[in-house]
Design an enzyme around this catalytic site. Structure first.
Site, PDB file in Angstrom:
ATOM      1  CG  ASP A  52     -11.977 -31.248  26.955  1.00 54.03           C
ATOM      2  OD1 ASP A  52     -11.691 -30.887  27.379  1.00 54.03           O
ATOM      3  OD2 ASP A  52     -11.772 -32.043  25.401  1.00 54.03           O
ATOM      4  CB  SER A  83      -1.122 -49.796  10.773  1.00 59.55           C
ATOM      5  OG  SER A  83      -1.446 -48.306  10.167  1.00 59.55           O
ATOM      6  CG  LEU A 141      -4.371 -31.824  12.612  1.00 65.13           C
ATOM      7  CD1 LEU A 141      -3.649 -31.792  11.717  1.00 65.13           C
ATOM      8  CD2 LEU A 141      -5.549 -30.573  12.536  1.00 65.13           C
ATOM      9  CB  SER A 143      -4.126 -39.437  13.884  1.00 61.34           C
ATOM     10  OG  SER A 143      -3.469 -39.497  15.253  1.00 61.34           O
ATOM     11  CB  SER A 144      -5.753 -41.576  18.775  1.00 58.65           C
ATOM     12  OG  SER A 144      -6.098 -39.328  19.112  1.00 58.65           O
ATOM     13  CG  ASP A 188     -10.541 -35.138  19.906  1.00 67.78           C
ATOM     14  OD1 ASP A 188     -10.993 -33.231  20.005  1.00 67.78           O
ATOM     15  OD2 ASP A 188      -9.102 -34.947  20.542  1.00 67.78           O
TER      16      ASP A 188
HETATM   17  P1  ADP Z   1      -3.169 -37.357  17.680  1.00 72.84           P
HETATM   18  O1  ADP Z   1      -4.704 -37.817  17.996  1.00 72.84           O
HETATM   19  O2  ADP Z   1      -3.103 -35.416  18.359  1.00 72.84           O
HETATM   20  O3  ADP Z   1      -2.664 -37.502  15.933  1.00 72.84           O
HETATM   21  P2  ADP Z   1      -1.936 -39.062  19.193  1.00 72.84           P
HETATM   22  O4  ADP Z   1      -1.095 -39.133  20.235  1.00 72.84           O
HETATM   23  O5  ADP Z   1      -3.466 -39.596  20.282  1.00 72.84           O
HETATM   24  O6  ADP Z   1      -2.277 -37.861  18.597  1.00 72.84           O
HETATM   25  O7  ADP Z   1      -2.320 -40.068  18.605  1.00 72.84           O
HETATM   26  C1  ADP Z   1      -1.404 -40.481  17.396  1.00 72.84           C
HETATM   27  C2  ADP Z   1      -1.210 -41.846  17.999  1.00 72.84           C
HETATM   28  O8  ADP Z   1      -2.919 -42.409  17.012  1.00 72.84           O
HETATM   29  C3  ADP Z   1      -0.124 -42.706  17.135  1.00 72.84           C
HETATM   30  O9  ADP Z   1       0.693 -42.387  18.111  1.00 72.84           O
HETATM   31  C4  ADP Z   1      -0.620 -43.813  16.699  1.00 72.84           C
HETATM   32  O10 ADP Z   1      -0.448 -44.978  17.760  1.00 72.84           O
HETATM   33  C5  ADP Z   1      -1.719 -43.845  16.213  1.00 72.84           C
HETATM   34  N1  ADP Z   1      -1.874 -43.913  14.996  1.00 72.84           N
HETATM   35  C6  ADP Z   1      -2.366 -42.713  14.223  1.00 72.84           C
HETATM   36  N2  ADP Z   1      -2.913 -43.026  12.896  1.00 72.84           N
HETATM   37  C7  ADP Z   1      -2.578 -44.104  12.876  1.00 72.84           C
HETATM   38  C8  ADP Z   1      -1.425 -45.450  11.707  1.00 72.84           C
HETATM   39  N3  ADP Z   1      -2.361 -44.086  10.441  1.00 72.84           N
HETATM   40  N4  ADP Z   1      -1.665 -46.267  11.649  1.00 72.84           N
HETATM   41  C9  ADP Z   1      -1.234 -47.317  12.540  1.00 72.84           C
HETATM   42  N5  ADP Z   1      -1.370 -45.833  14.171  1.00 72.84           N
HETATM   43  C10 ADP Z   1      -2.013 -44.393  13.930  1.00 72.84           C
HETATM   44 MG    MG Z   2      -5.189 -38.329  19.768  1.00 80.45          MG
END
Ligand code: ADP
Ligand code: MG
Length: 400
Positions: A52, A83, A141, A143-144, A188
């Site tokens: 990318d 959250s 995966l 999550s961010s 993403d």
């Molecule tokens: P990935 O995107 O691969 O999961 P990242 O480090 O980019 O990893 O993002 C993870 C971060 O996103 C966590 O440390 C947190 O700050 C935020 N995050 C993810 N899910 C949640 C949630 N359900 N509630 C609050 N913050 C979250």
């Molecule tokens: Mg991320």
């Protein structure tokens, strides 16, 4: 952070359950019904890794696991964030005080989206937001991106901004790059915003053109497993920076804007030109062959020859392990064990140095492959991996 959505639930049941739960909690926190509930998924990348930032091709699909947000707009300049997955009270900030680089907590992701929308000239004047996510955090995966996209879509609807999925993805990327301070590409956020169920998303990261590619495994008697190794090796960020710099050096030495501009047919000549720059040669070889593998997978899937993508995935893993050198013992063990146990193909997915691998297998081989991987991890003394099936699912949407 795996809460209200079990992987065994069907998409709609899981979505409704999660929507009900976040709606109820929203009412407790903010004293009124939310104006709506939205969901945005995490993703895995089927093929196209570390391409990318070389203007290349990627091919993610959305997971059934989503971040869900209950949201109401506010017109008094106040943003309130909560959250379900973080043990902390509601955070309250003034939207006109949002400043990039100042927030080191999870709230930077949703606040960054509000900042990016406002910076782009959209008159977002506040919101009450309660989130809950079933996307495992930090497992590669995304999550961010799920968090960012669910907030962006909610505000797009509530403020009638009229932005499409691609535009929302770009704003979310800007939020993560500038407000959070993470140098991520556009994959993403685009995956979370634009994927469709039963499809993988072919994305050209140079011109952002995209195409939905049929990828309905269940209908063809196959499954895709995600194996979260539950490890993240600490040197990953520094190594990512080195790979990026190495790729830029390769492009400069070859006189192209980005490695995407080196055609696969010219690879040997390009490698020769790089002479004794051994490390750059390896990086270039990975990127150029990986773009070709994405191309190959698109061709195979569009021809209905899904099983034939297995060896292409496994070849992609070998390239990431030997040429790009971003794998690790846990990821290699997943791939070697799964393929030995009869999987059609397997590879690490995401940036590497831990995180998750994907395994493509016949439905009838899933149990044997899962057991083999779990046994191999136990024998190696590694953490117990988390293994789950991933059906290519829908992108971000309003659920209530
Ligand atoms: P990935 O995107 O691969 O999961 P990242 O480090 O980019 O990893 O993002 C993870 C971060 O996103 C966590 O440390 C947190 O700050 C935020 N995050 C993810 N899910 C949640 C949630 N359900 N509630 C609050 N913050 C979250
Ligand atoms: Mg991320």
């Amino acid at each position: 952070m795996t809460k209200s959505q079990g992987q065994g639930m069907s998409g709609s049941t899981a979505g409704e359950t999660a929507a009900g739960a976040v709606g109820g909690r929203f009412r407790e926190l903010y004293g009124a019904e939310p104006q709506g509930v939205w969901a945005a998924p995490g993703r895995v990348n089927l093929i196209g890794e570390h391409t990318d930032y070389n203007d290349g091709f990627v091919m993610p699909f959305a997971l059934p696991h989503t971040a869900v947000a209950a949201v109401s707009r506010r017109d008094d300049g106040v943003l309130r964030l909560h959250s379900a997955d973080v043990a902390a009270p509601v955070v309250e900030v003034a939207v006109d005080s949002l400043t990039p680089g100042t927030d080191k907590n999870w709230t930077a992701y949703p606040a960054g989206v509000v900042w990016a929308l406002r910076e782009a000239g959209h008159a977002v004047s506040g919101a009450d937001i309660h989130l809950a996510s079933a996307v495992p955090a930090g497992a590669g995966l995304s999550s961010s991106a799920a968090l960012e996209v669910v907030v962006a879509l909610a505000l797009n609807d509530l403020y009638a901004l009229g932005l499409d999925g691609r535009q929302l993805a770009l704003l979310c990327q800007r939020a993560e790059n500038v407000y959070v301070g993470a140098p991520v590409g556009i994959m993403d956020q685009t995956a979370s915003a634009c994927c469709e169920s039963g499809h993988a998303l072919f994305l050209d990261t140079r011109d952002l053109s995209q195409r939905q590619i049929p990828f309905d495994l269940a209908a063809e008697g196959m499954r895709l497993l995600v194996v979260d190794t539950r490890v993240k090796h600490s040197h990953s960020e520094g190594e990512y920076g080195k790979r990026r710099a190495g790729c830029e050096k390769g492009a400069a030495l070859l006189g192209v804007d980005a490695l995407r501009d080196v055609p696969h047919a010219d690879l040997d000549a390009a490698l020769e030109r790089l002479g004794d720059e051994e490390e750059v040669r390896r990086l270039v070889r990975h990127v150029v062959t990986e773009d070709a593998r994405v191309d190959r997978v698109v061709t195979l899937l569009e021809a209905g020859d899904t099983r034939a993508i297995g060896p292409v995935l496994t070849a992609g893993h070998a390239s990431l392990r030997d040429d790009f050198r971003v794998s690790c013992p846990e990821l290699d063990l997943v791939v070697d064990t799964a393929v030995a146990a009869g999987a059609l193909g397997a590879r690490m997915t995401g940036g590497g140095f831990g995180g998750s691998a994907i395994v493509l297998a016949e439905e009838t081989d899933v149990d044997a492959v899962t057991e083999a991987v779990e046994n191999a991890f136990a024998a190696a003394g590694f953490k117990t991996p988390r293994v789950f099936g991933a059906v290519p699912s829908a992108g971000a949407r309003r659920v209530r």
